[in-house]
Every structure is written in C-alpha cells, then in structure tokens.
Design a protein around this motif. Structure first.
Motif, PDB file in Angstrom:
ATOM      1  N   ALA A 215      29.958 -49.982  41.101  1.00 46.88           N
ATOM      2  CA  ALA A 215      29.910 -48.772  41.918  1.00 46.88           C
ATOM      3  C   ALA A 215      29.881 -47.521  41.039  1.00 46.88           C
ATOM      4  CB  ALA A 215      31.104 -48.727  42.865  1.00 46.88           C
ATOM      5  N   GLN A 216      30.660 -47.522  39.971  1.00 48.93           N
ATOM      6  CA  GLN A 216      30.641 -46.384  39.066  1.00 48.93           C
ATOM      7  C   GLN A 216      29.275 -46.231  38.394  1.00 48.93           C
ATOM      8  OE1 GLN A 216      34.143 -47.072  36.498  1.00 48.93           O
ATOM      9  NE2 GLN A 216      34.958 -45.146  37.294  1.00 48.93           N
ATOM     10  N   ALA A 217      28.695 -47.347  37.969  1.00 52.54           N
ATOM     11  CA  ALA A 217      27.375 -47.283  37.342  1.00 52.54           C
ATOM     12  C   ALA A 217      26.329 -46.771  38.328  1.00 52.54           C
ATOM     13  CB  ALA A 217      26.985 -48.659  36.813  1.00 52.54           C
ATOM     14  N   THR A 218      26.431 -47.180  39.580  1.00 54.56           N
ATOM     15  CA  THR A 218      25.495 -46.693  40.595  1.00 54.56           C
ATOM     16  C   THR A 218      25.663 -45.198  40.812  1.00 54.56           C
ATOM     17  OG1 THR A 218      25.584 -48.863  41.671  1.00 54.56           O
ATOM     18  CG2 THR A 218      24.697 -47.038  42.964  1.00 54.56           C
ATOM     19  N   LEU A 219      26.921 -44.725  40.772  1.00 50.28           N
ATOM     20  CA  LEU A 219      27.171 -43.294  40.908  1.00 50.28           C
ATOM     21  C   LEU A 219      26.556 -42.521  39.748  1.00 50.28           C
ATOM     22  CD1 LEU A 219      28.529 -40.917  42.356  1.00 50.28           C
ATOM     23  CD2 LEU A 219      30.620 -41.448  41.068  1.00 50.28           C
ATOM     24  N   VAL A 220      26.665 -43.067  38.557  1.00 43.89           N
ATOM     25  CA  VAL A 220      26.057 -42.411  37.393  1.00 43.89           C
ATOM     26  C   VAL A 220      24.532 -42.355  37.543  1.00 43.89           C
ATOM     27  CG1 VAL A 220      25.679 -42.620  34.906  1.00 43.89           C
ATOM     28  CG2 VAL A 220      27.959 -43.010  35.856  1.00 43.89           C
ATOM     29  N   GLN A 221      23.949 -43.445  38.064  1.00 45.07           N
ATOM     30  CA  GLN A 221      22.499 -43.450  38.278  1.00 45.07           C
ATOM     31  C   GLN A 221      22.096 -42.397  39.312  1.00 45.07           C
ATOM     32  OE1 GLN A 221      21.773 -47.478  39.382  1.00 45.07           O
ATOM     33  NE2 GLN A 221      21.942 -48.282  37.275  1.00 45.07           N
ATOM     34  N   ALA A 222      22.870 -42.299  40.387  1.00 44.72           N
ATOM     35  CA  ALA A 222      22.573 -41.308  41.414  1.00 44.72           C
ATOM     36  C   ALA A 222      22.725 -39.889  40.864  1.00 44.72           C
ATOM     37  CB  ALA A 222      23.482 -41.515  42.622  1.00 44.72           C
ATOM     38  N   GLU A 223      23.719 -39.697  40.019  1.00 45.04           N
ATOM     39  CA  GLU A 223      23.914 -38.386  39.401  1.00 45.04           C
ATOM     40  C   GLU A 223      22.737 -38.040  38.482  1.00 45.04           C
ATOM     41  OE1 GLU A 223      25.753 -34.855  38.975  1.00 45.04           O
ATOM     42  OE2 GLU A 223      26.678 -36.508  40.094  1.00 45.04           O
ATOM     43  N   THR A 224      22.251 -39.030  37.745  1.00 49.78           N
ATOM     44  CA  THR A 224      21.091 -38.801  36.875  1.00 49.78           C
ATOM     45  C   THR A 224      19.853 -38.443  37.687  1.00 49.78           C
ATOM     46  OG1 THR A 224      22.006 -40.354  35.254  1.00 49.78           O
ATOM     47  CG2 THR A 224      19.663 -39.828  35.079  1.00 49.78           C
ATOM     48  N   THR A 225      19.655 -39.169  38.804  1.00 49.96           N
ATOM     49  CA  THR A 225      18.506 -38.866  39.668  1.00 49.96           C
ATOM     50  C   THR A 225      18.607 -37.460  40.238  1.00 49.96           C
ATOM     51  OG1 THR A 225      18.309 -41.204  40.244  1.00 49.96           O
ATOM     52  CG2 THR A 225      17.240 -39.630  41.708  1.00 49.96           C
ATOM     53  N   LEU A 226      19.813 -37.038  40.626  1.00 51.95           N
ATOM     54  CA  LEU A 226      19.994 -35.689  41.165  1.00 51.95           C
ATOM     55  C   LEU A 226      19.693 -34.645  40.090  1.00 51.95           C
ATOM     56  CD1 LEU A 226      20.905 -33.715  43.338  1.00 51.95           C
ATOM     57  CD2 LEU A 226      23.281 -34.116  42.618  1.00 51.95           C
ATOM     58  N   THR A 227      20.127 -34.884  38.871  1.00 50.16           N
ATOM     59  CA  THR A 227      19.853 -33.934  37.791  1.00 50.16           C
ATOM     60  C   THR A 227      18.347 -33.802  37.541  1.00 50.16           C
ATOM     61  OG1 THR A 227      21.983 -34.480  36.772  1.00 50.16           O
ATOM     62  CG2 THR A 227      20.343 -33.389  35.382  1.00 50.16           C
ATOM     63  N   GLN A 228      17.656 -34.929  37.506  1.00 49.01           N
ATOM     64  CA  GLN A 228      16.212 -34.886  37.279  1.00 49.01           C
ATOM     65  C   GLN A 228      15.491 -34.188  38.436  1.00 49.01           C
ATOM     66  OE1 GLN A 228      15.115 -38.960  36.706  1.00 49.01           O
ATOM     67  NE2 GLN A 228      16.004 -39.084  34.634  1.00 49.01           N
ATOM     68  N   THR A 229      15.952 -34.433  39.660  1.00 47.00           N
ATOM     69  CA  THR A 229      15.309 -33.813  40.821  1.00 47.00           C
ATOM     70  C   THR A 229      15.527 -32.303  40.812  1.00 47.00           C
ATOM     71  OG1 THR A 229      15.697 -35.848  42.061  1.00 47.00           O
ATOM     72  CG2 THR A 229      15.116 -33.904  43.331  1.00 47.00           C
ATOM     73  N   ARG A 230      16.704 -31.879  40.430  1.00 48.48           N
ATOM     74  CA  ARG A 230      16.970 -30.444  40.359  1.00 48.48           C
ATOM     75  C   ARG A 230      16.091 -29.774  39.285  1.00 48.48           C
ATOM     76  NH1 ARG A 230      23.607 -30.274  40.851  1.00 48.48           N
ATOM     77  NH2 ARG A 230      23.698 -30.303  43.143  1.00 48.48           N
ATOM     78  N   LEU A 231      15.932 -30.439  38.172  1.00 48.54           N
ATOM     79  CA  LEU A 231      15.051 -29.886  37.140  1.00 48.54           C
ATOM     80  C   LEU A 231      13.609 -29.776  37.647  1.00 48.54           C
ATOM     81  CD1 LEU A 231      16.377 -31.704  33.928  1.00 48.54           C
ATOM     82  CD2 LEU A 231      16.707 -29.317  34.592  1.00 48.54           C
ATOM     83  N   GLY A 232      13.172 -30.803  38.368  1.00 49.80           N
ATOM     84  CA  GLY A 232      11.833 -30.743  38.939  1.00 49.80           C
ATOM     85  C   GLY A 232      11.688 -29.638  39.960  1.00 49.80           C
ATOM     86  N   PHE A 233      12.759 -29.410  40.739  1.00 49.43           N
ATOM     87  CA  PHE A 233      12.713 -28.332  41.737  1.00 49.43           C
ATOM     88  C   PHE A 233      12.658 -26.968  41.050  1.00 49.43           C
ATOM     89  CE2 PHE A 233      15.167 -25.269  44.313  1.00 49.43           C
ATOM     90  CZ  PHE A 233      14.320 -25.177  45.417  1.00 49.43           C
ATOM     91  N   GLN A 234      13.390 -26.866  39.933  1.00 45.87           N
ATOM     92  CA  GLN A 234      13.408 -25.586  39.231  1.00 45.87           C
ATOM     93  C   GLN A 234      12.048 -25.250  38.598  1.00 45.87           C
ATOM     94  OE1 GLN A 234      16.631 -25.851  36.443  1.00 45.87           O
ATOM     95  NE2 GLN A 234      18.225 -25.823  38.068  1.00 45.87           N
ATOM     96  N   VAL A 235      11.340 -26.285  38.145  1.00 48.35           N
ATOM     97  CA  VAL A 235      10.025 -26.034  37.540  1.00 48.35           C
ATOM     98  C   VAL A 235       8.903 -26.083  38.570  1.00 48.35           C
ATOM     99  CG1 VAL A 235      10.783 -26.935  35.322  1.00 48.35           C
ATOM    100  CG2 VAL A 235       9.695 -28.479  36.961  1.00 48.35           C
ATOM    101  N   GLY A 236       9.254 -26.392  39.830  1.00 46.51           N
ATOM    102  CA  GLY A 236       8.274 -26.358  40.891  1.00 46.51           C
ATOM    103  C   GLY A 236       7.521 -27.637  41.127  1.00 46.51           C
ATOM    104  N   THR A 237       7.972 -28.761  40.520  1.00 47.76           N
ATOM    105  CA  THR A 237       7.284 -30.035  40.749  1.00 47.76           C
ATOM    106  C   THR A 237       7.937 -30.877  41.835  1.00 47.76           C
ATOM    107  OG1 THR A 237       8.613 -31.085  39.018  1.00 47.76           O
ATOM    108  CG2 THR A 237       6.487 -30.107  38.361  1.00 47.76           C
ATOM    109  N   GLN A 238       9.148 -30.519  42.275  1.00 54.12           N
ATOM    110  CA  GLN A 238       9.844 -31.278  43.306  1.00 54.12           C
ATOM    111  C   GLN A 238      10.204 -30.343  44.455  1.00 54.12           C
ATOM    112  OE1 GLN A 238      10.425 -34.473  43.470  1.00 54.12           O
ATOM    113  NE2 GLN A 238       9.841 -35.119  41.409  1.00 54.12           N
ATOM    114  N   PRO A 239      10.028 -30.803  45.693  1.00 50.88           N
ATOM    115  CA  PRO A 239      10.384 -29.956  46.840  1.00 50.88           C
ATOM    116  C   PRO A 239      11.900 -29.917  47.040  1.00 50.88           C
ATOM    117  CG  PRO A 239       9.594 -32.064  47.605  1.00 50.88           C
ATOM    118  CD  PRO A 239       9.405 -32.076  46.115  1.00 50.88           C
ATOM    119  N   GLU A 240      12.350 -28.955  47.817  1.00 47.57           N
ATOM    120  CA  GLU A 240      13.783 -28.830  48.116  1.00 47.57           C
ATOM    121  C   GLU A 240      14.294 -30.034  48.893  1.00 47.57           C
ATOM    122  OE1 GLU A 240      16.860 -25.747  50.369  1.00 47.57           O
ATOM    123  OE2 GLU A 240      14.688 -25.392  50.411  1.00 47.57           O
TER     124      GLU A 240
END
Length: 540
Positions: A215-240
């Motif tokens: 469960a902890q490893a899955t949480l870390v994976q979800a956190e990594t995905t959220l970080t990458q998505t936020r970076l994409g949103f900031q550069v305009g490649t990912q929608p809100e």
C-alpha cells in the motif's frame, strides 16, 4: 470551487497520513527493538502458554490418580503410638498398693528366728491362706494389670492386604492408566495447537506487514504520477482534469495505507499476546514470506509430515475417545464387582506398658499380636448395585457412540485439511510470475503515459493490477505455509483447530466483513481499492 475543495481535503488527508506514519515509525525510547523469528516465537510461546501449563497439570494429576489406584495392589502398613493419662478411675478404691506392699502371690518366706511356736504357727497358717487365694486366682499378680493405672503407653503396627476384590482393584488401575494416556494426548494436542496458532499469527503479521508495504509503494506511485501530471499541466501538455484525477487517486490511497497499518499493528499485538511479549515491545519479524517465482521458499515448505499423520484413526481426538471407552469399560467392571465377595487379610501388632510413673523402658512393654481374615459379601442392597451397573452400561454405550462420532468428524476434518493444502498449493503455483508480469505492465504504462501515448486510466488500471498481484502472491505464500504446518501437526491437533485463514486468526488483510474466508477478504479489499482508484481516474 471544485478545485479548492479537492486541494483542501487533499491537504487534510496528507496531514493525517503524515501523523499516522510518524506515530507508526517513531522509535520506542523505553524498549529496544527486538528481532523475532518464527522459531523464537514458538519457543517463547511454549514457555509461557497457560493452556500448555494446564495440560501439564492434567498429566501430573493423572499420574497421581494412577498411583492411588495401584496402591491397593500392595499391603497397607500403618503405625501408631499413643499415651493416655488417667485423671480419675473407677478402680481407685480397690488399689492393691505399691508392688512391695502386695502380699498376694508373694513368694513364701520362712518365719524369722526367735519367734514363739504360736507365732510361727500363725505365720504358716497365713502363708497357706495366701497361697490358696493365689492359686484360686490363677497365679495372677493383679498389680500388673491396667486397672486404675494413671499412665498407659501403646505402640502399634497394622497391616492389611486385599486378597480378592472381584476385579475392582485391577479395573481401577486400568481406568487410571487410560486416564493418564488421555492426559498425555491432551498435552501433546495443546502443544500442537499452540504451535499452529503461533505460526498462523506470525505469518498473519508478516502478511499484514507485506500488504502495508504494498500500500505504501502504491501511494508513492500515485504521488509520482501526480507530480508528473502537475508538471505537464504547468507546461501546458496536461489538462486540469488529469491533475484533479491524479490528485484524487493519490488521496484515495491514503486511507488504504492507514487501514493496512492498523491491520499490521493488530496482527503484531495478537502475536505478542500469544508469546507473552509486552504489547509496547517493538519487534522486527525476520522470517519472511518471499515472493519467489522459481520455487516455494523454505519457510513456506513447513515441517515434514508422513502419510500416517493424515489417517483419521490416528488423530488425537479419536485416540482420546478410544481411551475414554476403556475408562468406561473399567468403570463398568468396578460396578459389577460389587456383587462378588471381597477377601482381605489383616494383622495388628502392638506393645503396651502401664508404668507407675515416668517413661517406660522397652522391657516394660507387653506384646499383643493377632492375625485375621475377613470376608464381605453383599446380601441385599435395595437395588443399589443394579443401579450402579445400569448407569455404567449407559455411560459405556454413550462413550462408544461418541467414539464413532469422533471418528466420522475426524475423517471429515482430515479431508478438509488436505483439500485446503491442495487449494493453497494451487494458488501458490497460479500466482507464480504474476507479480513480475504486472510490474512490467506498470512500467510500460508509466512510460506510455509519460510519453503522452496513453491515458491516466490505463496507468491507474496497471497500478491496481500490480497491487492485486503483489497482495495475492503474499497471501498465497501465507496460506501455503499455514496449510503445510497444519497438515504436519494434524495427528495431534483437535478437530477443527488451527489458524486456517487470516480471517479466523484476526490478522485482517483489508476491507471486508467478519466471517469471510481468507480468499474473499483480499479480493474484496482490492476490489474496493480498484473502485476508489477508478473513481479518482474518472471511470464511470
């Protein structure tokens, strides 16, 4: 507005998770962390188990009862010593005086010289009269008899030996011997049940810790995905929308981590309770359930067992029931033996002394010794003996039926245990390679999502599949280890006893109501996780 609510609740959940994790991993300043293997846990449980101690007391009691029953086969010797002081006696008025003043039965003394013939004649006549009285009394010196004596000392030795009792003594010994064997089987059964309970609790704790890590490893994976998505949103490649979905997915994983941590703590407390370890003592479990894809690890193999251990007639409850039949048969013989005569031999040897004062010497004692044989035969008891025989017959018939019932239950329980072992083996083999495949699929999905050629839904599904595969693999290892352990101890286990599943032993692997099987609990837990993750990903 929606973004603000999500951000607000997301921060609250992250704060709660941080506090829970800090509380869980904070070092205990009072007690040092202790490494605990399965062998250590079994040894500690053996020393401190109350059930095993009670069983040992039962063995000691059964041995004492056996000695009591066998004691009637041997002579019974008892000694006695007594002293009596007479404060008043009915013979006080007819006392003959001190021995030196008693004329009765005294030896004749010739008259002293210098007496007149008349005096000598009176002396001779008195001596003849006294001799006549002594002869009439049988020559006894009544001064040596106990009448009116103040002091009486008695020493005695009594011996009795049963010559014939109608088989009662032999039947008592056989019943006590069967009771001792029942107690021995009970002790072995208690030790086997303790071994299985501790092993099940240990494996449950290891499984809970493994699920918590997943469960902890899955949480870390979800956190990594959220970080990458936020970076994409900031550069305009990912929608809100993708940012919101990734954040909800991450936040939904937080309560799962908390639940897994709670399950782990409960499983550890259950294990500590079984081995008499303080609940506040931090431990590190060193015996692991390895997720090997090549072969079952050594810990999963469990102890060796033979085909004879799985024979229903060799089960401990069946053997105890057979011995109980022997006990009832012996009790029936005891009841029937009351109709026969009993013959016993007895002897009493005594020494008695009546000193005038002080403690007598051995030469002052007189001997009393007698030998006798007694025969007792019941002639009429008002139906008591017949009633005892009827009760014994009913108890014997009932115990024989219980023996057959126990045999049938043992057959069913044995087949059930072997079926559980077969199912656990099949689950272990079926889970081989699944974790590696799921991990590889998640890596590919992560690369595809990072490169923008897949959706977040595909990534979430891959993460869920990986979590399910890891949990199922750990669960299969635990079930196989416990199933092998139970079969190895099957000969000495009680019927239906044993930590057959994490649900029964209270380990808890996630969501699910009580009473569910071990296989149902993780599947429902992962299904709930998948529902939460899918909701966060926006899947209808």
């Amino acid at each position: 507005m929606h973004v603000q609510l999500v951000e607000r609740y997301g921060r609250g959940i992250r704060a709660a998770l941080l506090a829970a994790v800090v509380t869980a991993v904070a070092p205990d300043v009072a007690l040092a962390q202790r490494a605990l293997s399965l062998e250590d846990a079994l040894a500690m449980a053996e020393r401190g188990s109350e059930n095993v101690g009670i069983a040992r007391a039962g063995v000691t009691r059964a041995r004492g009862e056996l000695r009591q029953a066998r004691s009637e086969l041997f002579p019974q010797l008892s000694g006695s010593a007594s002293y009596t002081r007479a404060l008043a006696s009915e013979f006080e008025g007819i006392s003959l005086g001190p021995p030196d003043e008693r004329p009765l039965c005294q030896p004749f003394m010739p008259p002293a010289a210098g007496l007149t013939p008349a005096e000598r004649l009176d002396t001779l006549e008195a001596a003849v009269a006294l001799a006549t009285d002594c002869r009439e009394s049988g020559g006894l010196d009544f001064g040596e008899l106990p009448f009116g004596r103040e002091n009486t000392f008695r020493l005695g030795l009594n011996a009795t030996q049963t010559l014939f009792s109608g088989g009662r003594v032999i039947a008592q010994s056989r019943a006590a011997e069967a009771g001792r064997r029942i107690a021995d089987i009970g002790l072995t059964s208690a030790q086997a049940q303790l071994t299985l309970d501790v092993a099940g609790a240990y494996y449950d704790a290891v499984l809970s810790e493994r699920l918590y890590d997943i469960a902890q490893a899955t949480l870390v994976q979800a956190e990594t995905t959220l970080t990458q998505t936020r970076l994409g949103f900031q550069v305009g490649t990912q929608p809100e929308f993708d940012v919101l979905r990734a954040q909800v997915t991450r936040d939904n994983q937080v309560p799962i981590v908390v639940r897994r941590r709670t399950d782990r703590e409960l499983a550890l407390m259950r294990l500590k309770q079984l081995i008499d370890l303080p609940l506040e003592q931090p431990v590190v479990l060193t015996t692991r359930l390895e997720d090997s894809t090549t072969a079952a690890p050594a810990v999963v193999a469990g102890p060796e067992f033979t085909p004879a251990d799985t024979i229903p007639g060799e089960r401990a409850p069946v053997r105890q029931a057979a011995e109980a039949v022997e006990v009832q048969e012996s009790l029936r013989r005891i009841a029937a033996s009351q109709r026969l005569p009993s013959v016993s031999l007895s002897s009493q040897y005594g020494r008695v002394a009546y000193p005038a004062g002080g403690v007598p010497g051995w030469s002052d004692f007189r001997t009393n010794w007698n030998l006798g044989v007694s025969v007792a035969l019941p002639i009429f008891t008002g139906g008591r003996i017949s009633g005892d025989v009827l009760v014994a017959d009913a108890n014997l018939a009932e115990q024989r039926l219980r023996y057959e019932q126990t045999r049938e239950l043992a057959q069913l329980d044995t087949r059930n245990t072997l079926a559980q072992l077969e199912a656990a083996q099949a689950q272990w083999e079926a889970s081989a390679g699944t974790v590696e495949q799921a991990a590889r699929a998640y890596q590919i999905a992560e690369v595809r999502y990072r490169e923008g050629i897949s959706t977040q839904t595909e990534l979430s599904d891959s993460r869920i599949l990986l979590q399910q595969a890891q949990a199922n693999r750990a669960l299969a290892a635990r079930d196989l280890a416990v199933a092998r352990m139970r079969v190895a101890l099957l000969r000495d286990l009680p019927l239906g006893g044993g930590a057959g599943s994490a649900a029964q032993s209270g380990a808890g692997t996630g969501a699910g109501a009580g009473g569910q099987t071990q296989q149902e609990r993780p599947r429902q837990a992962t299904a709930a996780d998948a529902t939460q993750a899918s909701f966060g990903a926006g899947v209808p």
